[in-house]
Design a protein around this motif. Structure first.
Motif, PDB file in Angstrom:
ATOM      1  N   GLN A  89      -6.352   3.560   4.626  1.00 20.72           N
ATOM      2  CA  GLN A  89      -4.946   3.791   4.365  1.00 20.72           C
ATOM      3  C   GLN A  89      -4.608   4.268   3.137  1.00 20.72           C
ATOM      4  OE1 GLN A  89      -2.692   0.027   4.952  1.00 20.72           O
ATOM      5  NE2 GLN A  89      -0.743   1.019   5.165  1.00 20.72           N
TER       6      GLN A  89
ATOM      7  N   THR B  47       0.878  -1.251   0.125  1.00 19.31           N
ATOM      8  CA  THR B  47       0.103   0.038   0.017  1.00 19.31           C
ATOM      9  C   THR B  47       0.845   1.221  -0.035  1.00 19.31           C
ATOM     10  OG1 THR B  47      -1.596  -1.297   1.135  1.00 19.31           O
ATOM     11  CG2 THR B  47      -1.925   1.259   1.488  1.00 19.31           C
TER      12      THR B  47
ATOM     13  N   ARG C 298      -8.717  -6.309   4.537  1.00 14.42           N
ATOM     14  CA  ARG C 298      -8.041  -6.104   6.153  1.00 14.42           C
ATOM     15  C   ARG C 298      -8.695  -4.758   6.606  1.00 14.42           C
ATOM     16  NH1 ARG C 298      -3.045  -3.117   6.000  1.00 14.42           N
ATOM     17  NH2 ARG C 298      -4.542  -1.771   6.998  1.00 14.42           N
TER      18      ARG C 298
ATOM     19  N   ASP D 125      -7.850  -4.000  -1.711  1.00 21.14           N
ATOM     20  CA  ASP D 125      -7.932  -4.798  -0.601  1.00 21.14           C
ATOM     21  C   ASP D 125      -9.223  -4.456   0.315  1.00 21.14           C
ATOM     22  OD1 ASP D 125      -5.624  -4.937   2.393  1.00 21.14           O
ATOM     23  OD2 ASP D 125      -7.514  -5.861   1.977  1.00 21.14           O
TER      24      ASP D 125
ATOM     25  N   ASP E 168      -3.872  -1.971  -5.876  1.00 21.23           N
ATOM     26  CA  ASP E 168      -3.729  -2.674  -4.373  1.00 21.23           C
ATOM     27  C   ASP E 168      -4.269  -4.054  -4.041  1.00 21.23           C
ATOM     28  OD1 ASP E 168      -3.245  -1.421  -1.099  1.00 21.23           O
ATOM     29  OD2 ASP E 168      -2.181  -2.889  -2.127  1.00 21.23           O
TER      30      ASP E 168
END
Ligand SMILES: Nc1nc2c(ncn2[C@@H]2O[C@H](COP(=O)(O)OP(=O)(O)OP(=O)(O)O)[C@@H](O)[C@H]2O)c(=O)[nH]1
Ligand SMILES: Nc1nc2c(ncn2[C@@H]2O[C@H](COP(=O)(O)OP(=O)(O)OP(=O)(O)O)[C@@H](O)[C@H]2O)c(=O)[nH]1
Ligand SMILES: [Mg+2]
Ligand SMILES: [Mg+2]
Lengths: 279, 291
Positions: A124, A92, A118, A115, A167
């Motif tokens: 993020q 990331t 998570r 992603d 990502d």
């Protein structure tokens, strides 16, 4: 080892240990020392400086000699870069840095928050996209990763993006279900944009030992890896395992991460790497 | 595996005589190679092989067992002894709330491990409280807060930007919440970043933890010794959590860190879920390293 004028048997052991503690692994260390011994046999009475210069050359050669650029030519459409790797490697953060660099070069960049698993992964990446001043496509938490990536590619095409950085969630290569999910993401990319993905970058944590070889093998077999990103080289780890990876799988290192800030991304230069490993 | 690798070395030695220096030496080269492949630090591998040599040379070759297997048993037993010994549980006794600091390199698994420790504590009838003391990494606090909420744990949600302040206020809130163990999640940092290591010392001075856990990525290579030595020297720690051991990394770092610092491995992280935490078993780890 340096500062000695002549070369003796003890020095070969010191060179082997220098390589071992750089995570080259025993096989590569032995090969390099054997190669150096053979070469030095022809020099008569070699000095440490001469041997080290040869050592650096050997390391740089094993890593391809020259930097290898990213393949970012998407032809008629956007170039797609798929970023993969095990948990916590630096994917990331590396995407944030790469987005900033490419955007700074005048390219229209889009990041896709693939992603969906998570906690706070999308948030993020959103902070990094904001820092790099590039748009981001996210899905709902828990959404299907392949669906979000599809949406991301659609958005990139609509917007006329030059590069799309995708990502993905960290995953251990030993988890076949998670590897299947990644293969599905790749298929979605291929389906939506012929020729894509143009780069599949495997991010490796620079502190990783010999397991990096297995990571490269398995990710390579399932996904086809076009380049490595070696992150966290600003610590004390040397990342020498990339020589073992190149030797077995012929995958080049393209980028290195040297810190946690937006600008801490550099092209991989085999000569500089050799210099850092064997100063 | 190591057994079959050593069988070739001892082909001529079946069932007679004594393990001599000569035939053990070749076995030791194989053993050293196996340890390096398993990411044991090269100096630790050297020391370890010396100890095995001292124990193996002069041993009578036992009947009915292959000499190679006999040497492997010496290696295995020596490793279990090095890895084990003291009972390895975190120190969570004392007047509540007992602070536990969780530290380590970037991406090693600290935040996830804090959630796992909270679950582990709850199962033991304790009342954990989580403090997200990482104001640097994007969305780090979100990550711990979401993990806490998903697992039903109290978590500090204050706005402070300085880690020392977050920890100080977090401890006060933990008292108010009648928690009895506080898990302080710190930002990932390099052992060679003096400023950030100093920050950890300030946190330690502020909360006076009963336990400092160093979280280490199970796939770490030779750098394990640098990291462990520096964290011990610049901060001090009481236990190690080795994470991502649900992968196929051999985990030689366990031997390296234990050998060089004497600090025990207390837990293994074995997955991404908050229940994926196991107590450390020296014999299982030895088998894994020597596989
Ligand atoms: N020092 C240093 N830290 C880095 C570097 N690259 C990433 N990091 C840090 O490593 C940690 C993990 O980075 P992430 O980008 O979250 O890694 P990831 O691969 O996306 O992790 P997952 O998505 O959880 O698998 C963060 O604290 C980053 O700031 C680097 O080059 N140097
Ligand atoms: N498979 C597996 N993944 C893990 C384990 N522990 C942590 N992870 C994953 O590793 C990645 C990094 O975990 P974090 O908890 O964010 O690591 P961290 O040390 O807090 O990272 P920083 O705060 O950036 O230094 C995440 O993808 C986690 O889900 C484990 O035992 N097994
Ligand atoms: Mg990530
Ligand atoms: Mg964290």
């Amino acid at each position: 080892v340096k500062g000695r004028s002549s070369f003796d048997e003890g020095m070969w052991e010191e060179i082997e240990e220098l390589l071992l503690r750089s995570d080259t692994g025993a096989a590569v260390a032995e090969e390099i020392v054997d190669e150096l011994r053979l070469a030095s046999g022809r020099w008569g009475k070699p000095d440490a400086e001469q041997v080290f210069s040869q050592l650096r050359e050997s390391i740089a050669t094993r890593l391809g000699g020259e930097p290898v650029p990213l393949q970012l030519d998407g032809g008629e459409g956007p170039a797609v870069v798929l970023v993969i790797g095990v948990n916590g490697a630096g994917k990331t953060t590396s995407i944030g840095k790469l987005a900033a660099r490419l955007s700074g070069e005048g390219k229209r960049v889009l990041v896709v928050a693939g992603d969906t698993y998570r906690m706070a992964a999308m948030e993020q990446l959103a902070v990094w996209a904001d820092r790099a001043d590039v748009p981001i496509v996210k899905g709902k938490e828990g959404a299907d990763a392949a669906a979000v990536v599809w949406d991301g590619l659609e958005a990139g095409v609509r917007r006329g993006s030059d590069v799309i950085l995708v990502d993905t969630a960290g995953r251990l290569h030993t988890k076949s279900g998670l590897m299947d999910e990644l293969v599905k993401v790749r298929r979605v990319i291929e389906k939506r944009l012929p020729g894509a993905p143009h780069e599949v970058l495997l991010v490796l944590d620079g502190t990783t030992g010999q397991n990096a070889i297995q990571q490269a093998r398995v990710f390579g077999e399932s996904l086809g890896v076009t380049g490595l990103v070696l992150a966290k080289l600003d610590g004390t780890a040397k990342g020498g395992v990339v020589m073992a990876i190149r030797r077995e799988l012929d995958v080049p290192v393209k980028l290195i991460g040297v810190g946690e800030k937006l600008e801490d991304l550099q092209d991989f230069d085999p000569a500089a790497f050799a210099e850092a490993l064997a100063p | 595996d190591l057994s079959s690798r050593l069988e070739g070395v001892f082909k001529s030695l079946r069932g007679r005589g004594v393990l001599t220096e000569d035939n053990v030496r070749e076995a030791l080269r194989e053993i050293r190679r196996a340890l390096l492949e398993a990411d044991v630090h090269y100096k630790v591998a050297k020391d370890f092989v010396k100890r095995v040599e001292e124990r193996a040379v002069g041993q009578e070759v036992l009947k009915g067992i292959h000499p190679g297997q006999q040497v492997v048993k010496v290696v295995h037993d020596e490793m279990v002894q090095l890895l084990g010994g003291t009972v390895a549980e975190p120190n969570i006794t004392g007047s509540p709330p007992v602070p536990v600091m969780v530290v380590g390199l970037q991406g090693s698994g600290k935040t996830t491990t804090c959630a796992k420790l909270a679950n582990w504590l709850k199962k033991k009838g304790r009342r954990p409280y989580l403090v997200p003391a990482d104001p640097y990494r994007p969305a780090a606090r979100d990550q711990l807060i979401k993990l806490a909420q998903a697992n039903g744990h109290a978590v500090y949600e204050g706005p402070e930007e300085d880690p020392v302040e977050i920890c100080r206020r977090g401890m006060q809130e933990a008292v108010r919440a009648a928690a009895d163990v506080v898990l302080l999640d710190t930002a990932g940092r390099l052992h060679v970043d003096d400023e950030l290591m100093e920050e950890l010392r300030q946190v330690r001075a502020t909360v006076k933890p009963h336990e400092i856990l160093l979280v280490v990525d199970g796939m770490i290579g030779q750098d394990s010794v640098n990291v462990a030595e520096q964290f011990r020297e610049k901060l001090g720690f009481d236990g190690v959590v080795l994470t991502k051991m649900d992968g196929d990394a051999r985990g030689g770092a366990a031997l390296s860190i234990r050998h060089v610092t004497g600090v025990p491995i207390k837990f293994l992280g074995v997955g991404e879920s908050a229940d994926a935490l196991e107590p450390f078993h020296p014999d299982r780890m030895a088998s894994r390293i020597l596989n």
